[in-house]
Design a protein around this motif. Structure first.
Motif, PDB file in Angstrom:
ATOM      1  N   UNK A 121       0.812  -1.222   0.000  1.00 27.74           N
ATOM      2  CA  UNK A 121       0.000   0.000   0.000  1.00 27.74           C
ATOM      3  C   UNK A 121       0.845   1.270   0.000  1.00 27.74           C
ATOM      4  N   UNK A 122       1.845   1.345  -0.856  1.00 29.16           N
ATOM      5  CA  UNK A 122       2.658   2.553  -1.005  1.00 29.16           C
ATOM      6  C   UNK A 122       1.903   3.540  -1.887  1.00 29.16           C
ATOM      7  N   UNK A 123       1.675   4.758  -1.384  1.00 34.40           N
ATOM      8  CA  UNK A 123       0.871   5.725  -2.148  1.00 34.40           C
ATOM      9  C   UNK A 123       1.265   7.149  -1.785  1.00 34.40           C
ATOM     10  N   UNK A 124       0.983   8.069  -2.708  1.00 36.46           N
ATOM     11  CA  UNK A 124       1.186   9.501  -2.496  1.00 36.46           C
ATOM     12  C   UNK A 124       0.015  10.228  -3.139  1.00 36.46           C
ATOM     13  N   UNK A 125      -0.909  10.726  -2.318  1.00 34.08           N
ATOM     14  CA  UNK A 125      -2.094  11.403  -2.837  1.00 34.08           C
ATOM     15  C   UNK A 125      -1.839  12.867  -3.160  1.00 34.08           C
ATOM     16  N   UNK A 130       6.387   8.375  -9.507  1.00 32.35           N
ATOM     17  CA  UNK A 130       6.808   7.105 -10.092  1.00 32.35           C
ATOM     18  C   UNK A 130       7.413   6.255  -8.987  1.00 32.35           C
ATOM     19  N   UNK A 131       7.080   4.964  -8.969  1.00 24.40           N
ATOM     20  CA  UNK A 131       7.592   4.051  -7.954  1.00 24.40           C
ATOM     21  C   UNK A 131       8.339   2.919  -8.647  1.00 24.40           C
ATOM     22  N   UNK A 132       9.593   2.732  -8.272  1.00 23.28           N
ATOM     23  CA  UNK A 132      10.412   1.644  -8.797  1.00 23.28           C
ATOM     24  C   UNK A 132      10.802   0.725  -7.641  1.00 23.28           C
ATOM     25  N   UNK A 133      10.513  -0.560  -7.793  1.00 23.13           N
ATOM     26  CA  UNK A 133      10.835  -1.529  -6.752  1.00 23.13           C
ATOM     27  C   UNK A 133      12.110  -2.282  -7.126  1.00 23.13           C
ATOM     28  N   UNK A 134      13.149  -2.196  -6.247  1.00 24.57           N
ATOM     29  CA  UNK A 134      14.342  -3.025  -6.425  1.00 24.57           C
ATOM     30  C   UNK A 134      14.023  -4.448  -5.994  1.00 24.57           C
ATOM     31  N   UNK A 135      13.249  -4.568  -4.917  1.00 21.81           N
ATOM     32  CA  UNK A 135      12.662  -5.819  -4.449  1.00 21.81           C
ATOM     33  C   UNK A 135      11.464  -5.445  -3.598  1.00 21.81           C
ATOM     34  N   UNK A 136      10.755  -6.445  -3.074  1.00 22.21           N
ATOM     35  CA  UNK A 136       9.485  -6.118  -2.421  1.00 22.21           C
ATOM     36  C   UNK A 136       9.646  -5.339  -1.124  1.00 22.21           C
ATOM     37  N   UNK A 137      10.882  -5.217  -0.622  1.00 24.43           N
ATOM     38  CA  UNK A 137      11.108  -4.454   0.609  1.00 24.43           C
ATOM     39  C   UNK A 137      11.820  -3.128   0.351  1.00 24.43           C
ATOM     40  N   UNK A 138      12.111  -2.812  -0.918  1.00 24.56           N
ATOM     41  CA  UNK A 138      12.814  -1.581  -1.251  1.00 24.56           C
ATOM     42  C   UNK A 138      12.129  -0.890  -2.424  1.00 24.56           C
ATOM     43  N   UNK A 139      11.970   0.436  -2.301  1.00 25.18           N
ATOM     44  CA  UNK A 139      11.302   1.193  -3.361  1.00 25.18           C
ATOM     45  C   UNK A 139      11.939   2.567  -3.506  1.00 25.18           C
ATOM     46  N   UNK A 140      11.937   3.064  -4.731  1.00 22.32           N
ATOM     47  CA  UNK A 140      12.410   4.410  -5.031  1.00 22.32           C
ATOM     48  C   UNK A 140      11.225   5.217  -5.546  1.00 22.32           C
ATOM     49  N   UNK A 141      10.962   6.362  -4.910  1.00 20.24           N
ATOM     50  CA  UNK A 141       9.812   7.202  -5.251  1.00 20.24           C
ATOM     51  C   UNK A 141      10.311   8.544  -5.763  1.00 20.24           C
ATOM     52  N   UNK A 142       9.884   8.930  -6.962  1.00 17.10           N
ATOM     53  CA  UNK A 142      10.258  10.213  -7.544  1.00 17.10           C
ATOM     54  C   UNK A 142       9.014  10.900  -8.094  1.00 17.10           C
ATOM     55  N   UNK A 187       6.415  20.313 -12.856  1.00 14.67           N
ATOM     56  CA  UNK A 187       5.190  20.801 -12.226  1.00 14.67           C
ATOM     57  C   UNK A 187       5.544  21.263 -10.827  1.00 14.67           C
ATOM     58  N   UNK A 188       5.379  22.558 -10.544  1.00 10.62           N
ATOM     59  CA  UNK A 188       5.869  23.107  -9.279  1.00 10.62           C
ATOM     60  C   UNK A 188       5.263  22.361  -8.094  1.00 10.62           C
ATOM     61  N   UNK A 189       6.151  21.761  -7.292  1.00  9.71           N
ATOM     62  CA  UNK A 189       5.706  20.909  -6.182  1.00  9.71           C
ATOM     63  C   UNK A 189       5.841  21.601  -4.835  1.00  9.71           C
ATOM     64  N   UNK A 190       6.250  22.865  -4.834  1.00 11.72           N
ATOM     65  CA  UNK A 190       6.544  23.546  -3.580  1.00 11.72           C
ATOM     66  C   UNK A 190       5.408  24.335  -2.994  1.00 11.72           C
ATOM     67  N   UNK A 191       4.158  24.011  -3.328  1.00 14.43           N
ATOM     68  CA  UNK A 191       3.029  24.753  -2.764  1.00 14.43           C
ATOM     69  C   UNK A 191       2.102  23.866  -1.945  1.00 14.43           C
ATOM     70  N   UNK A 192       2.565  22.657  -1.594  1.00 14.02           N
ATOM     71  CA  UNK A 192       1.772  21.769  -0.753  1.00 14.02           C
ATOM     72  C   UNK A 192       2.689  20.704  -0.171  1.00 14.02           C
ATOM     73  N   UNK A 193       2.285  20.155   0.942  1.00 13.63           N
ATOM     74  CA  UNK A 193       3.097  19.126   1.590  1.00 13.63           C
ATOM     75  C   UNK A 193       3.184  17.876   0.717  1.00 13.63           C
ATOM     76  N   UNK A 194       4.343  17.261   0.728  1.00 10.06           N
ATOM     77  CA  UNK A 194       4.541  15.966   0.079  1.00 10.06           C
ATOM     78  C   UNK A 194       4.290  14.892   1.136  1.00 10.06           C
ATOM     79  N   UNK A 195       3.297  14.037   0.912  1.00  8.87           N
ATOM     80  CA  UNK A 195       2.901  13.040   1.904  1.00  8.87           C
ATOM     81  C   UNK A 195       2.957  11.657   1.275  1.00  8.87           C
ATOM     82  N   UNK A 196       3.834  10.824   1.817  1.00 11.53           N
ATOM     83  CA  UNK A 196       4.017   9.462   1.329  1.00 11.53           C
ATOM     84  C   UNK A 196       3.568   8.492   2.416  1.00 11.53           C
TER      85      UNK A 196
END
Length: 670
Positions: free
Chosen positions: A230-234, A239-251, A257-266
């Motif tokens: 249940x990895x999510x960012x509303x 983009x989510x890349x899984x190296x394995x089921x216990x490791x993920x890279x989120x970008x 798209x300017x991302x600095x006007x609201x909190x980033x919540x993962x």
């Protein structure tokens, strides 16, 4: 139409008129708004770069529930004259900022932690000598200011910050939050001479819908140690890349798209539903630290629940206008409609004027809930944000006998005097539990989490309107069934000291108990945790000798320091007494941390601006997404308090008339 409904409608109309933001208009000359934020107005000199912050890059590594974050801010002077830039930015309320570097060309300077006044003096001397320098100061536990001196034309300066925080979990879900913008604060009539040094309240903002001409990139590397679910960012497209089921890279899917006007919540969940109970140890050079994590029993459904009194305190100020208030209305409707018949409630509305639905709490009948819904629906948002005054009225309201009182504050938290709010809550802990609902894309988490911490409750954050229903349901589940009470933690054969928190509150849901502390001697003995679940006693014992110290647990010392500082500083607000101040300074210097009384300073030895002439530039912040210009305008788009009192008096007269007519009619009927 029933008389009570007529009364509700009359009162609602008057409240609407009193709160209407377009009743009168006042110019800046007619009203002196002290310490107010303002909109950026470009200077007349086209050779000055008024927007020197060109980019922010965030890199976070999360191992299980410990997050290590590096924030790199890039400043560049694209103008023709030397400038000194000042920038206000947020961080997590749980963050321990313990590293800073400044890079100019191929030269790198590691910042040094010093007492605040000493660091400030060193920075000002370097600035006057024409040297490039940077200064990082803490204004609140989650608000910092960065000053960079002598940025020459064509210069690019990179400032790297390093901080550590604990990613806490609730009901099995871990939530990592990276705040990106500091929302404007309403300061009321605070005298500028009484304001804190370097106060950000008067900082400039861009107008609604305008973003900075700069980049904002975020990347998170998550290593859970167990499978991630249940990895999510509303808040952002990722983009989510899984190296394995216990490791993920989120970008970010689209960094442009300017991302600095609201909190980033993962949000993410680890298999096993929750963090396991256990003990983490770290042996330092001078002191040893531990973190105790205890998994409470699963939620239970008690056969009988004590009737509860709910006091809802709703922010209807200017900064709540639009999306935040619309979301708050939906949230309130959900919470009020789900009350039980044996419960009672009251509703307080506040901006710079406070009003209540009733002089005392009323039964949770359908008629009373309809009345509350009508009052809420009439609100548009206008005026300042006087939360402290509203809470004073709340605690003065007679408490219903044999009922557990729960005060629920719903706001974006854009206020100045959080310390007064916390002190007020702590003074009435024996009477009420306090919960907070933050509404908005970038709420004042220092206030929201401080209310919950001081009031032994929970903080809930709603960033999107569609989350209101789910969050209201989560609140109801939390508050209806406390799962562990009368919690005690004892240590047998394990020599501990400086534990935080000193007392464990009642738990309202499946949330781990976290206890930080220090220990001496050998890591032996037992830790026993006791409490009550419904009518049963609860006990858990942990064998200390089964846990091993590890260098990988070094973050615990920073987490302990942050927890301790939050208690000493009233959740981010500096205390004036000398004993507390000395302890805060000692913690900051010992842990290389920024505190209200310690700051980072970095100075480049080379004199780069021998003339010494430069222009001070306050880097503007964007308004948080969904926040309107009313958050900045104050009374420029609304009525004066004295003028609006006319409508409030009218509401009282009309309401009294309706009530008197009803009583007279009832007497005649009898």
């Amino acid at each position: 139409m029933k008389r009570k409904n007529r009364f509700c409608i009359c009162l609602a109309i008057c409240i609407f008129l009193a709160s209407c933001p377009v009743a009168w208009a006042h110019t800046e000359e007619e009203k002196d708004v002290t310490l107010a934020p303002y909109f950026l107005i470009e200077g007349a000199d086209p050779g000055v770069d008024h927007l020197p912050l060109k980019g922010t890059e965030v890199r976070t590594n999360i191992n299980g529930t410990i997050a290590d974050t590096y924030v790199t801010q890039t400043y560049a002077n694209e103008g023709e004259h030397p400038i000194n830039a000042s920038y206000v930015f947020p961080a997590s309320t749980k963050a321990s900022v313990h590293g800073m570097k400044m890079e100019i060309g191929n030269q790198v300077v590691t910042a040094v932690i010093k007492e605040k006044e000493e660091a400030k003096q060193e920075y000002e001397e370097a600035k006057s000598e024409g040297k490039s320098a940077s200064l990082l100061e803490e204004i609140r536990s989650n608000v910092f200011t960065m000053d960079v001196a002598n940025i020459m034309p064509g210069d690019t300066i990179r400032i790297e910050l390093h901080y550590t925080e604990l990613v806490e979990s609730s009901e099995g879900v871990c939530e990592f939050v990276f705040p990106t913008v500091v929302g404007p604060r309403y300061a009321g009539e605070v005298d500028p001479e009484d304001a804190e040094d370097g106060d950000w309240v008067e900082s400039p903002y861009l107008e609604e819908g305008v973003s900075l001409d700069s980049s904002y990139d975020i990347m998170v590397n998550l290593s859970a140690g167990v499978p991630i679910t249940d990895l999510s960012c509303k808040t952002h497209e990722v983009n989510v890349e899984y190296a394995k089921n216990s490791e993920a890279k989120v970008t970010l899917s689209n960094p442009q798209d300017f991302a600095g006007d609201r909190d980033f919540i993962l949000r993410y969940q680890m298999t096993g539903e929750e963090v396991n109970s256990g003990l983490m140890l770290y042996e330092g050079e001078e002191e040893n630290y531990f973190l105790l994590t205890m998994q409470p029993p699963k939620r239970y459904e008690p056969e009988e629940l004590l009737p509860r009194e709910y006091i809802f305190v709703l922010d209807v100020s200017g900064s709540m206008s639009g999306y935040p208030l619309d979301t708050a209305k939906e949230l309130m409707r959900r919470m009020v409609s789900n009350l039980r018949e044996q419960d009672c409630f009251n509703l307080f509305l506040f901006s710079d004027i406070v009003s209540e639905m009733s002089l005392e709490s009323v039964a949770a009948t359908e008629e009373n809930m309809d009345c509350a819904a009508e009052l809420i629906d009439m609100q548009d948002g206008g005026g300042g944000t006087e939360l402290a005054e509203a809470l004073k009225r709340v605690v003065a309201t007679p408490k219903q006998p044999d009922m557990a009182r729960n005060v629920v504050v719903i706001t974006d938290g854009y206020i100045y005097d959080e310390e007064e709010v916390f002190d007020l809550i702590r003074g009435h802990l024996g009477e009420s539990s306090f919960f907070s609902f933050g509404i908005g894309s970038s709420v004042n988490r220092s206030l929201m989490e401080g209310i919950a911490d001081a009031g032994m409750g929970e903080a809930f954050i709603v960033t999107e309107e569609e989350e209101a229903e789910e969050t209201a349901d989560r609140f109801r589940t939390y508050i209806e069934a406390p799962i562990l009470t009368d919690i005690q933690v004892s240590f047998d054969g394990f020599d501990v000291y400086d534990t935080e928190p000193s007392a464990i509150p009642t738990l309202f849901a499946q949330k781990p108990i976290l206890v930080f502390g220090k220990w001496r001697g050998e890591a032996t003995g037992n830790i026993q945790i006791t409490g009550k679940t419904g009518s049963n006693d609860y006990t858990q014992t942990i064998d200390v000798s089964l846990s091993e110290s590890s260098e990988n647990h070094q973050a615990i010392r920073y987490l302990w320091a942050r927890k301790r500082l939050n208690m000493l500083t009233a959740y981010g607000h500096a205390r004036d007494d000398e004993k507390t101040k000395e302890e805060i300074i000692a913690i900051g210097l010992a842990h290389n941390m920024v505190t209200p009384y310690t700051s980072f300073v970095a100075v480049l030895d080379t004199i780069r601006n021998p003339e010494g002439e430069s222009t001070d530039v306050d880097q503007p912040s964007p308004l948080p997404r969904g926040v309107s210009n009313l958050a900045i305008g104050g009374y420029q788009t609304g009525a004066e308090p004295g003028e609006r009192w006319i409508f409030w008096m009218a509401a009282v007269v009309m309401g009294t008339g309706v009530w008197y007519g009803k009583r007279r009619k009832d007497n005649e009927t009898d």
